[in-house]
Motif scaffolding. Structure first.
Motif, PDB file in Angstrom:
ATOM      1  N   HIS A   3       0.850  -1.183   0.000  1.00  0.00           N
ATOM      2  CA  HIS A   3       0.000   0.000   0.000  1.00  0.00           C
ATOM      3  C   HIS A   3       0.889   1.238   0.000  1.00  0.00           C
ATOM      4  N   PHE A   4       0.741   2.097  -0.998  1.00  0.00           N
ATOM      5  CA  PHE A   4       1.478   3.347  -1.069  1.00  0.00           C
ATOM      6  C   PHE A   4       0.541   4.504  -0.752  1.00  0.00           C
ATOM      7  N   TYR A   5       1.000   5.396   0.118  1.00  0.00           N
ATOM      8  CA  TYR A   5       0.245   6.595   0.454  1.00  0.00           C
ATOM      9  C   TYR A   5       1.108   7.806   0.105  1.00  0.00           C
ATOM     10  N   ILE A   6       0.569   8.707  -0.695  1.00  0.00           N
ATOM     11  CA  ILE A   6       1.296   9.896  -1.124  1.00  0.00           C
ATOM     12  C   ILE A   6       0.713  11.113  -0.422  1.00  0.00           C
ATOM     13  N   VAL A   7       1.574  11.821   0.308  1.00  0.00           N
ATOM     14  CA  VAL A   7       1.182  13.070   0.965  1.00  0.00           C
ATOM     15  C   VAL A   7       2.056  14.172   0.368  1.00  0.00           C
ATOM     16  N   HIS A   8       1.448  15.061  -0.383  1.00  0.00           N
ATOM     17  CA  HIS A   8       2.242  16.049  -1.121  1.00  0.00           C
ATOM     18  C   HIS A   8       1.535  17.391  -1.118  1.00  0.00           C
ATOM     19  N   HIS A   9       2.316  18.457  -0.950  1.00  0.00           N
ATOM     20  CA  HIS A   9       1.734  19.802  -0.915  1.00  0.00           C
ATOM     21  C   HIS A   9       1.362  20.306  -2.307  1.00  0.00           C
ATOM     22  N   GLN A  10       1.813  19.619  -3.355  1.00  0.00           N
ATOM     23  CA  GLN A  10       1.452  19.988  -4.725  1.00  0.00           C
ATOM     24  C   GLN A  10       0.699  18.825  -5.368  1.00  0.00           C
ATOM     25  N   LEU A  11      -0.564  19.044  -5.653  1.00  0.00           N
ATOM     26  CA  LEU A  11      -1.404  17.969  -6.180  1.00  0.00           C
ATOM     27  C   LEU A  11      -0.880  17.430  -7.507  1.00  0.00           C
ATOM     28  N   VAL A  32      -3.492   8.962  -3.003  1.00  0.00           N
ATOM     29  CA  VAL A  32      -3.080  10.309  -2.630  1.00  0.00           C
ATOM     30  C   VAL A  32      -3.969  10.739  -1.473  1.00  0.00           C
ATOM     31  N   VAL A  33      -3.358  11.066  -0.340  1.00  0.00           N
ATOM     32  CA  VAL A  33      -4.129  11.394   0.856  1.00  0.00           C
ATOM     33  C   VAL A  33      -3.580  12.675   1.486  1.00  0.00           C
ATOM     34  N   ASP A  34      -4.402  13.306   2.343  1.00  0.00           N
ATOM     35  CA  ASP A  34      -3.897  14.427   3.127  1.00  0.00           C
ATOM     36  C   ASP A  34      -3.465  13.918   4.498  1.00  0.00           C
ATOM     37  N   GLU A  35      -2.952  14.796   5.323  1.00  0.00           N
ATOM     38  CA  GLU A  35      -2.429  14.379   6.613  1.00  0.00           C
ATOM     39  C   GLU A  35      -3.495  13.720   7.484  1.00  0.00           C
ATOM     40  N   ALA A  36      -4.680  14.303   7.510  1.00  0.00           N
ATOM     41  CA  ALA A  36      -5.752  13.766   8.352  1.00  0.00           C
ATOM     42  C   ALA A  36      -6.114  12.346   7.947  1.00  0.00           C
ATOM     43  N   ALA A  37      -6.198  12.111   6.642  1.00  0.00           N
ATOM     44  CA  ALA A  37      -6.540  10.772   6.154  1.00  0.00           C
ATOM     45  C   ALA A  37      -5.422   9.782   6.463  1.00  0.00           C
ATOM     46  N   ASN A  59       3.322  15.790  13.524  1.00  0.00           N
ATOM     47  CA  ASN A  59       2.207  14.865  13.762  1.00  0.00           C
ATOM     48  C   ASN A  59       2.436  13.534  13.041  1.00  0.00           C
ATOM     49  N   ILE A  60       2.935  13.608  11.810  1.00  0.00           N
ATOM     50  CA  ILE A  60       3.199  12.387  11.044  1.00  0.00           C
ATOM     51  C   ILE A  60       4.339  11.600  11.686  1.00  0.00           C
TER      52      ILE A  60
END
Length: 232
Positions: A3-11, A32-37, A59-60
């Motif tokens: 499972h890959f999760y991408i958290v990036h400030h540029q969509l 592609v997820v945000d910090e909360a997710a 937090n992360i």
């Protein structure tokens, strides 16, 4: 499956990474997820997080520390951004921007191999050699013959015992680092990784290996001291 999760400030960059990671095999779950997710994610499956450095929050990092079996953390950013967080122990690898498909696929394979070996330690054998591509050839390098490695943008020069000319390969230093055992090699500068067993002596800001002098970066001094301490 990974499972890959991408958290990036540029969509737009996150979408590129998602497309690259979805190429070929090894995984079929790239989100592609945000910090909360991300902080609400629960999975028992092998997982990795690719996080742009501006998106990497305390937090992360705190969330990863609390997990019994945390996902691998890969930090994505410019060379200057990466150097500033190099002492973050939780980072598995660094992905320097701008990224390319070749670089992402190489990282993806390293992640797959690491997770596979971790899950099945009986299959994880210590490597004593590595194959690198140089001058249109695949060349076998015995790890015990490596003196140090020098990074030159997207190239790496491998300095070997009894070889006057280094071997140059089209693989950046951070990707090469994932193939080396941290028990045997240590990064001492943004542009250098040295074989611990080959160090002749260390001065305040330099390492001497045979006739070579390698600088020690301030951000890497603590990591070097810890590596030397384990062998003292």
């Amino acid at each position: 499956m990974i499972h890959f999760y991408i958290v990036h400030h540029q969509l737009s960059e996150a979408v590129f990474l998602q497309a690259y990671l979805s190429t070929t095999d090894f995984s079929n779950n790239v989100l592609v997820v945000d910090e909360a997710a991300l902080l609400g994610t629960h999975t028992d499956q092998p997982a990795a997080i690719i996080c742009s450095i501006p998106s990497l929050t305390n937090n992360i990092l705190k969330w990863l520390k609390k997990l019994h079996n945390p996902p691998l953390l890969i930090c994505c950013g410019t060379g200057a951004e990466i150097e500033n967080i190099v002492n973050t122990q939780q980072v598995f690898a660094y992905l320097q921007t701008p990224v390319s498909l070749e670089r992402v696929l190489s990282l993806k394979k390293n992640i797959h191999d690491y997770l596979f070996q971790t899950a099945k330690p009986e299959l994880a054998e210590k490597k004593n050699f590595v194959f690198v591509k140089s001058d249109y050839k695949l060349i076998k390098i015995n790890l015990q013959e490596i003196l140090f490695l020098s990074g030159l943008k997207d190239y790496t020069q491998v300095f070997l015992k009894n070889k006057k000319t280094p071997l140059t390969t089209l693989k950046n230093l951070k990707e090469f680092e994932t193939k080396l055992s941290p028990n045997d090699f240590v990064r001492v500068h943004r542009s250098y990784i040295v074989a611990i067993s080959q160090i002749d002596y260390i001065s305040k800001n330099e390492i001497t290996i045979e006739s070579y002098t390698i600088p020690i970066g301030n951000a890497f001094r603590k990591v070097l001291d810890e590596a030397i301490g384990k062998n003292s």
